[in-house]
Design an enzyme around this catalytic site. Structure first.
Site, PDB file in Angstrom:
ATOM      1  N   ARG A   1       0.841  -1.211   0.000  1.00  0.00           N
ATOM      2  CA  ARG A   1       0.000   0.000   0.000  1.00  0.00           C
ATOM      3  C   ARG A   1       0.873   1.257   0.000  1.00  0.00           C
ATOM      4  O   ARG A   1       0.555   2.244  -0.665  1.00  0.00           O
ATOM      5  CB  ARG A   1      -0.946  -0.007   1.208  1.00  0.00           C
ATOM      6  CG  ARG A   1      -1.956   1.142   1.156  1.00  0.00           C
ATOM      7  CD  ARG A   1      -3.021   1.039   2.222  1.00  0.00           C
ATOM      8  NE  ARG A   1      -2.475   1.214   3.566  1.00  0.00           N
ATOM      9  CZ  ARG A   1      -3.194   1.127   4.684  1.00  0.00           C
ATOM     10  NH1 ARG A   1      -4.486   0.838   4.612  1.00  0.00           N
ATOM     11  NH2 ARG A   1      -2.639   1.294   5.864  1.00  0.00           N
TER      12      ARG A   1
ATOM     13  N   LYS B   1      -2.478   7.190   1.412  1.00  0.00           N
ATOM     14  CA  LYS B   1      -2.174   7.438   2.824  1.00  0.00           C
ATOM     15  C   LYS B   1      -1.076   8.497   2.854  1.00  0.00           C
ATOM     16  O   LYS B   1       0.111   8.203   2.999  1.00  0.00           O
ATOM     17  CB  LYS B   1      -1.752   6.132   3.508  1.00  0.00           C
ATOM     18  CG  LYS B   1      -1.992   6.169   5.001  1.00  0.00           C
ATOM     19  CD  LYS B   1      -2.036   4.799   5.595  1.00  0.00           C
ATOM     20  CE  LYS B   1      -1.924   4.857   7.107  1.00  0.00           C
ATOM     21  NZ  LYS B   1      -2.909   5.671   7.796  1.00  0.00           N
TER      22      LYS B   1
HETATM   23  N1  PMP Z   1      -8.895   5.601   7.588  1.00  0.00           N
HETATM   24  C1  PMP Z   1      -7.948   6.501   7.882  1.00  0.00           C
HETATM   25  C2  PMP Z   1      -8.175   7.926   7.512  1.00  0.00           C
HETATM   26  C3  PMP Z   1      -6.780   6.103   8.521  1.00  0.00           C
HETATM   27  O1  PMP Z   1      -5.828   6.998   8.800  1.00  0.00           O
HETATM   28  C4  PMP Z   1      -6.614   4.746   8.873  1.00  0.00           C
HETATM   29  C5  PMP Z   1      -5.346   4.272   9.526  1.00  0.00           C
HETATM   30  N2  PMP Z   1      -5.128   4.903  10.757  1.00  0.00           N
HETATM   31  C6  PMP Z   1      -7.651   3.839   8.583  1.00  0.00           C
HETATM   32  C7  PMP Z   1      -8.761   4.306   7.913  1.00  0.00           C
HETATM   33  C8  PMP Z   1      -7.524   2.379   8.922  1.00  0.00           C
HETATM   34  O2  PMP Z   1      -6.615   1.751   8.044  1.00  0.00           O
HETATM   35  P1  PMP Z   1      -5.717   0.523   8.493  1.00  0.00           P
HETATM   36  O3  PMP Z   1      -6.650  -0.511   8.983  1.00  0.00           O
HETATM   37  O4  PMP Z   1      -4.992   0.105   7.256  1.00  0.00           O
HETATM   38  O5  PMP Z   1      -4.814   1.006   9.562  1.00  0.00           O
END
Ligand code: PMP
Length: 291
Positions: free
Chosen positions: A50, A149
């Site tokens: 990712r 991200k």
């Molecule tokens: N949405 C946002 C805006 C995030 O920053 C995150 C991670 N903190 C998530 C969803 C969850 O993603 P992940 O499960 O990959 O950590």
């Protein structure tokens, strides 16, 4: 604490980056938050993948291969003897001029912090948490796609400020059409009539790896899971609701905008998924020490 920076491990006190780094000047960069459980880095390859996809989307060329990046994460955990914790993997655009042009930044900066995190107070994992919906609209996918991200988290920070000003710790963000996107740092799920539902990522959500894991766990447990457009109404009338994220893990939501969700206590499907998630993390990690 040892920090991975510029291709090697350095002492925390020496882990410094330039004030001309565009990661700082413009939020121009990308990152991952990763968990380590029981001596294993959870979903390491998916996180690295990712990260590279986020990099691609912002036309940033990471000066390492995916394997080298994964190895650097393991090395940083080892150097800090971290077997349970939280890892922050960051790639900035690097040092440039006082102008936006990213092509003038010659060398992206990569750093890795292997530390600890407690996102929400521990007792909320038993009692569930209250949230509010906020006025700050989630970024439009053709502005900054929420699937990237990126280091540019002001959209989420503004939403979080609204949550805290309302006396709660997390909020639900809507997209420009008023559809549920995600929480400020987590994905959103509801349970309605025994079916698990979460907004599709095109509604304005990060393609969360915890979200993906929970979908897999739920399907393996025989639940029907649907990616569905959700409105505030669907949250208010849900039987159960929870949030997922690397830092948040799986946490029940018991109140949205002063509407109790279900019984006002964490629902039994949520609690079951929390327990299954705890088991899942044991089998889905890259060993830190015995390689
Ligand atoms: N949405 C946002 C805006 C995030 O920053 C995150 C991670 N903190 C998530 C969803 C969850 O993603 P992940 O499960 O990959 O950590």
């Amino acid at each position: 604490m040892k920090i991975f920076l510029g291709g090697k491990l350095v002492d925390e006190a020496d882990a410094k980056i330039s004030v001309f780094d565009h990661g700082l000047l413009y939020g121009d960069g990308i990152f991952e938050g990763i968990r380590a459980y029981h001596g294993k880095v959870f979903l390491l390859d998916q996180h690295v993948k990712r990260l590279f996809e986020s990099a691609k989307a912002i036309a940033l060329e990471i000066p390492m291969t995916q394997q080298e990046m994964a190895d650097a994460v393991i090395k940083t955990c080892r150097a800090n003897e971290l077997s349970d914790g939280y890892i922050r993997l960051v790639v900035t655009r690097g040092v440039g001029t006082l102008g936006l042009n990213p092509y003038l930044c010659k060398k992206p900066e990569v750093f890795i912090i292997a530390a600890k995190i407690q996102l929400y107070p521990i007792e909320l994992y038993e009692t569930g948490m209250k949230v509010v919906t906020v006025g700050t609209v989630r970024n439009h996918p053709e502005a900054i796609n929420p699937r990237i991200k990126s280091l540019n988290y002001l959209n989420n920070v503004l939403a979080k400020i609204e949550a805290i000003n309302s006396g709660v710790l997390e909020c639900i963000m809507l997209n420009g059409q008023g559809q549920v996107a995600e929480a400020s740092g987590d994905n959103v799920f509801v349970v309605k009539d025994g079916v698990l539902k979460t907004p599709p990522v095109w509604c304005g959500a990060l393609d969360g790896l915890t979200r993906r894991a929970v979908i897999q766990i739920a399907e393996d447990a025989g639940l029907t899971v649907k990616e569905d457009v959700l409105q505030r109404y669907d949250l208010f009338t849900a039987d159960e609701m929870f949030l997922t994220g690397t830092a948040a893990e799986v946490i029940a939501v018991i109140d949205v905008d002063r509407r109790s969700i279900g019984t006002g206590k964490p629902g039994h499907i949520t609690v079951d998924l929390q327990n299954r998630f705890k088991e899942f993390v044991k089998d889905n990690g890259t060993p830190i020490f015995d390689t």
